[in-house]
Design a protein around this motif. Structure first.
Motif, PDB file in Angstrom:
ATOM      1  N   GLU A 123      11.914 -54.758  22.530  1.00 39.41           N
ATOM      2  CA  GLU A 123      12.634 -55.863  21.893  1.00 39.41           C
ATOM      3  C   GLU A 123      13.850 -55.383  21.099  1.00 39.41           C
ATOM      4  O   GLU A 123      14.552 -56.199  20.507  1.00 39.41           O
ATOM      5  CB  GLU A 123      11.670 -56.629  20.984  1.00 39.41           C
ATOM      6  CG  GLU A 123      10.503 -57.250  21.758  1.00 39.41           C
ATOM      7  CD  GLU A 123       9.512 -57.982  20.863  1.00 39.41           C
ATOM      8  OE1 GLU A 123       9.711 -57.999  19.626  1.00 39.41           O
ATOM      9  OE2 GLU A 123       8.541 -58.537  21.400  1.00 39.41           O
ATOM     10  N   ALA A 124      14.096 -54.071  21.106  1.00 35.00           N
ATOM     11  CA  ALA A 124      15.212 -53.478  20.359  1.00 35.00           C
ATOM     12  C   ALA A 124      15.186 -53.904  18.888  1.00 35.00           C
ATOM     13  O   ALA A 124      16.219 -54.171  18.274  1.00 35.00           O
ATOM     14  CB  ALA A 124      16.547 -53.836  20.998  1.00 35.00           C
ATOM     15  N   LYS A 125      13.980 -53.943  18.321  1.00 35.34           N
ATOM     16  CA  LYS A 125      13.817 -54.284  16.909  1.00 35.34           C
ATOM     17  C   LYS A 125      13.805 -53.009  16.072  1.00 35.34           C
ATOM     18  O   LYS A 125      13.385 -51.943  16.542  1.00 35.34           O
ATOM     19  CB  LYS A 125      12.496 -55.043  16.711  1.00 35.34           C
ATOM     20  CG  LYS A 125      12.436 -56.375  17.421  1.00 35.34           C
ATOM     21  CD  LYS A 125      13.298 -57.422  16.741  1.00 35.34           C
ATOM     22  CE  LYS A 125      12.714 -57.820  15.408  1.00 35.34           C
ATOM     23  NZ  LYS A 125      13.057 -59.170  14.985  1.00 35.34           N
ATOM     24  N   PRO A 126      14.242 -53.085  14.828  1.00 34.76           N
ATOM     25  CA  PRO A 126      14.215 -51.900  13.975  1.00 34.76           C
ATOM     26  C   PRO A 126      12.807 -51.320  13.875  1.00 34.76           C
ATOM     27  O   PRO A 126      11.842 -52.025  13.547  1.00 34.76           O
ATOM     28  CB  PRO A 126      14.692 -52.431  12.622  1.00 34.76           C
ATOM     29  CG  PRO A 126      15.574 -53.586  12.970  1.00 34.76           C
ATOM     30  CD  PRO A 126      14.908 -54.226  14.158  1.00 34.76           C
ATOM     31  N   PHE A 127      12.698 -50.033  14.174  1.00 32.72           N
ATOM     32  CA  PHE A 127      11.423 -49.318  14.091  1.00 32.72           C
ATOM     33  C   PHE A 127      11.673 -48.014  13.358  1.00 32.72           C
ATOM     34  O   PHE A 127      12.674 -47.335  13.594  1.00 32.72           O
ATOM     35  CB  PHE A 127      10.857 -49.015  15.476  1.00 32.72           C
ATOM     36  CG  PHE A 127       9.632 -48.128  15.437  1.00 32.72           C
ATOM     37  CD1 PHE A 127       8.369 -48.683  15.289  1.00 32.72           C
ATOM     38  CD2 PHE A 127       9.749 -46.750  15.520  1.00 32.72           C
ATOM     39  CE1 PHE A 127       7.241 -47.868  15.220  1.00 32.72           C
ATOM     40  CE2 PHE A 127       8.630 -45.926  15.451  1.00 32.72           C
ATOM     41  CZ  PHE A 127       7.374 -46.490  15.304  1.00 32.72           C
ATOM     42  N   GLY A 185      16.991 -45.080  21.488  1.00 30.91           N
ATOM     43  CA  GLY A 185      17.531 -46.407  21.715  1.00 30.91           C
ATOM     44  C   GLY A 185      18.382 -46.846  20.546  1.00 30.91           C
ATOM     45  O   GLY A 185      18.785 -46.045  19.704  1.00 30.91           O
ATOM     46  N   PRO A 186      18.666 -48.132  20.421  1.00 32.06           N
ATOM     47  CA  PRO A 186      19.601 -48.590  19.398  1.00 32.06           C
ATOM     48  C   PRO A 186      19.041 -48.663  17.988  1.00 32.06           C
ATOM     49  O   PRO A 186      19.798 -48.601  17.029  1.00 32.06           O
ATOM     50  CB  PRO A 186      19.997 -49.995  19.882  1.00 32.06           C
ATOM     51  CG  PRO A 186      18.806 -50.452  20.663  1.00 32.06           C
ATOM     52  CD  PRO A 186      18.272 -49.217  21.348  1.00 32.06           C
ATOM     53  N   ALA A 187      17.713 -48.804  17.847  1.00 31.91           N
ATOM     54  CA  ALA A 187      17.206 -49.147  16.512  1.00 31.91           C
ATOM     55  C   ALA A 187      15.898 -48.478  16.142  1.00 31.91           C
ATOM     56  O   ALA A 187      15.283 -48.847  15.149  1.00 31.91           O
ATOM     57  CB  ALA A 187      17.029 -50.669  16.409  1.00 31.91           C
ATOM     58  N   ALA A 188      15.435 -47.491  16.903  1.00 31.92           N
ATOM     59  CA  ALA A 188      14.172 -46.805  16.608  1.00 31.92           C
ATOM     60  C   ALA A 188      14.470 -45.410  16.067  1.00 31.92           C
ATOM     61  O   ALA A 188      15.186 -44.628  16.691  1.00 31.92           O
ATOM     62  CB  ALA A 188      13.309 -46.720  17.861  1.00 31.92           C
ATOM     63  N   TYR A 189      13.901 -45.104  14.911  1.00 30.66           N
ATOM     64  CA  TYR A 189      14.106 -43.821  14.256  1.00 30.66           C
ATOM     65  C   TYR A 189      12.762 -43.163  13.980  1.00 30.66           C
ATOM     66  O   TYR A 189      11.770 -43.841  13.660  1.00 30.66           O
ATOM     67  CB  TYR A 189      14.852 -44.005  12.939  1.00 30.66           C
ATOM     68  CG  TYR A 189      16.294 -44.419  13.099  1.00 30.66           C
ATOM     69  CD1 TYR A 189      17.324 -43.489  13.039  1.00 30.66           C
ATOM     70  CD2 TYR A 189      16.627 -45.758  13.323  1.00 30.66           C
ATOM     71  CE1 TYR A 189      18.652 -43.872  13.193  1.00 30.66           C
ATOM     72  CE2 TYR A 189      17.949 -46.150  13.483  1.00 30.66           C
ATOM     73  CZ  TYR A 189      18.958 -45.201  13.416  1.00 30.66           C
ATOM     74  OH  TYR A 189      20.272 -45.582  13.575  1.00 30.66           O
ATOM     75  N   ALA A 190      12.746 -41.837  14.069  1.00 25.26           N
ATOM     76  CA  ALA A 190      11.544 -41.056  13.793  1.00 25.26           C
ATOM     77  C   ALA A 190      11.923 -39.915  12.860  1.00 25.26           C
ATOM     78  O   ALA A 190      12.775 -39.094  13.206  1.00 25.26           O
ATOM     79  CB  ALA A 190      10.959 -40.519  15.100  1.00 25.26           C
ATOM     80  N   PHE A 191      11.304 -39.867  11.685  1.00 20.88           N
ATOM     81  CA  PHE A 191      11.557 -38.819  10.702  1.00 20.88           C
ATOM     82  C   PHE A 191      10.281 -38.025  10.478  1.00 20.88           C
ATOM     83  O   PHE A 191       9.226 -38.609  10.180  1.00 20.88           O
ATOM     84  CB  PHE A 191      12.007 -39.413   9.361  1.00 20.88           C
ATOM     85  CG  PHE A 191      13.281 -40.215   9.429  1.00 20.88           C
ATOM     86  CD1 PHE A 191      14.225 -39.982  10.419  1.00 20.88           C
ATOM     87  CD2 PHE A 191      13.538 -41.193   8.479  1.00 20.88           C
ATOM     88  CE1 PHE A 191      15.404 -40.719  10.484  1.00 20.88           C
ATOM     89  CE2 PHE A 191      14.712 -41.928   8.526  1.00 20.88           C
ATOM     90  CZ  PHE A 191      15.643 -41.689   9.526  1.00 20.88           C
ATOM     91  N   GLN A 192      10.368 -36.703  10.592  1.00 17.85           N
ATOM     92  CA  GLN A 192       9.197 -35.870  10.333  1.00 17.85           C
ATOM     93  C   GLN A 192       8.879 -35.799   8.845  1.00 17.85           C
ATOM     94  O   GLN A 192       7.753 -35.492   8.457  1.00 17.85           O
ATOM     95  CB  GLN A 192       9.443 -34.466  10.891  1.00 17.85           C
ATOM     96  CG  GLN A 192       8.275 -33.509  10.767  1.00 17.85           C
ATOM     97  CD  GLN A 192       7.049 -34.010  11.482  1.00 17.85           C
ATOM     98  OE1 GLN A 192       6.958 -33.939  12.688  1.00 17.85           O
ATOM     99  NE2 GLN A 192       6.091 -34.542  10.731  1.00 17.85           N
TER     100      GLN A 192
END
Length: 260
Positions: A86-90, A175-182
């Motif tokens: 859904e290209a939602k902020p994650f 993608g446009p809006a999904a981020y992963a921080f360790q």
């Protein structure tokens, strides 16, 4: 548009222990008017089939591994398809970051020398990360807070935003809006005190810092973390549509195929 429609949508908050809190991330989201929809799948809370009624979703950390065989771990990993499709902020933090990586086919692994990152460690932005800083108007913090023994590879088609020493991949955009921080930008002083007390045995792991270094490190390194997180959350809630990662549309298509 009704007044109800104009209200900020809630943000889905996924936690993994009975006593866990969303910390500073939760506070900053509430300050922006977003209610928090807190779910704990480990204790049988369901996850929504769509994020249509949410502004975004954050999966936080926990003592478990993204490689564990527990049903709730597998469910959360599979559920990452929803925000991607859904290209939602994650936003995935520590365990949540590793869950997103696993969903996208990347490896989650322990350090080959058995080292852990528990305390404050240096962070180096990549060229992609520097471009994000230009959008935010705030530099990445030089040191960030960690509490983990596993890291993850950057998924194919995603962009690495920041790197570290023992665990090279520290921040990723998919993608446009999904981020992963360790790392853990959400950690408050109270959380630091609680973690270093209740899980003090982890401080003896190779590479981990003693409790005193956590508290002293917070005084030195936390103000830039707070400034950066405050700016980042505005960008994230807006959908992060600027400078999307390469092949972002293909990644969303792949997530949709996984969910079918």
């Amino acid at each position: 548009m009704t007044s109800r429609d104009a209200l900020p949508k809630p943000v889905l908050i996924v936690l993994h222990q009975e006593t866990s809190t969303p910390g500073r991330v939760g506070r900053l989201l509430r300050e922006r008017g977003h209610p928090l929809d807190i779910r704990r799948p480990r204790f049988d809370d369901p996850l929504p089939e769509t994020l249509e009624h949410h502004a975004g979703a954050v999966i936080f950390g926990g003592p478990m591994s993204a490689n564990d065989e527990d049903d709730f771990v597998k469910r959360e990993i599979a559920w990452c398809a929803v925000p991607l499709r859904e290209a939602k902020p994650f936003l995935g933090l520590c365990l949540g970051a590793q869950m997103l990586a696993r969903h996208l086919g990347a490896r989650v692994y322990p350090h080959e020398g058995g080292r852990a990152e528990i305390g404050y460690y240096p962070l180096q932005p990549t060229a992609e990360g520097t471009r994000l800083s230009a959008r935010l108007g705030v530099d990445w913090p030089g040191h960030v807070y960690h509490w983990h023994r596993e890291g993850f590879d950057c998924p194919r088609g995603a962009a690495t935003l920041a790197t570290g020493d023992d665990f090279p991949v520290q921040a990723v955009r998919a993608g446009p809006a999904a981020y992963a921080f360790q790392f853990h930008p959400e950690v408050t002083y109270a959380m630091t005190c609680r973690w270093t007390t209740r899980a003090h045995e982890r401080l003896s792991l190779p590479g981990a810092q003693p409790r005193k270094a956590h508290l002293e490190g917070r005084l030195m390194h936390d103000p830039p973390v707070q400034l950066w997180l405050d700016a980042f959350l505005d960008h994230w809630l807006a959908g992060g549509m600027v400078d999307a990662a390469p092949n972002g549309s293909a990644m969303i298509d792949r997530a949709a195929a996984v969910s079918r």
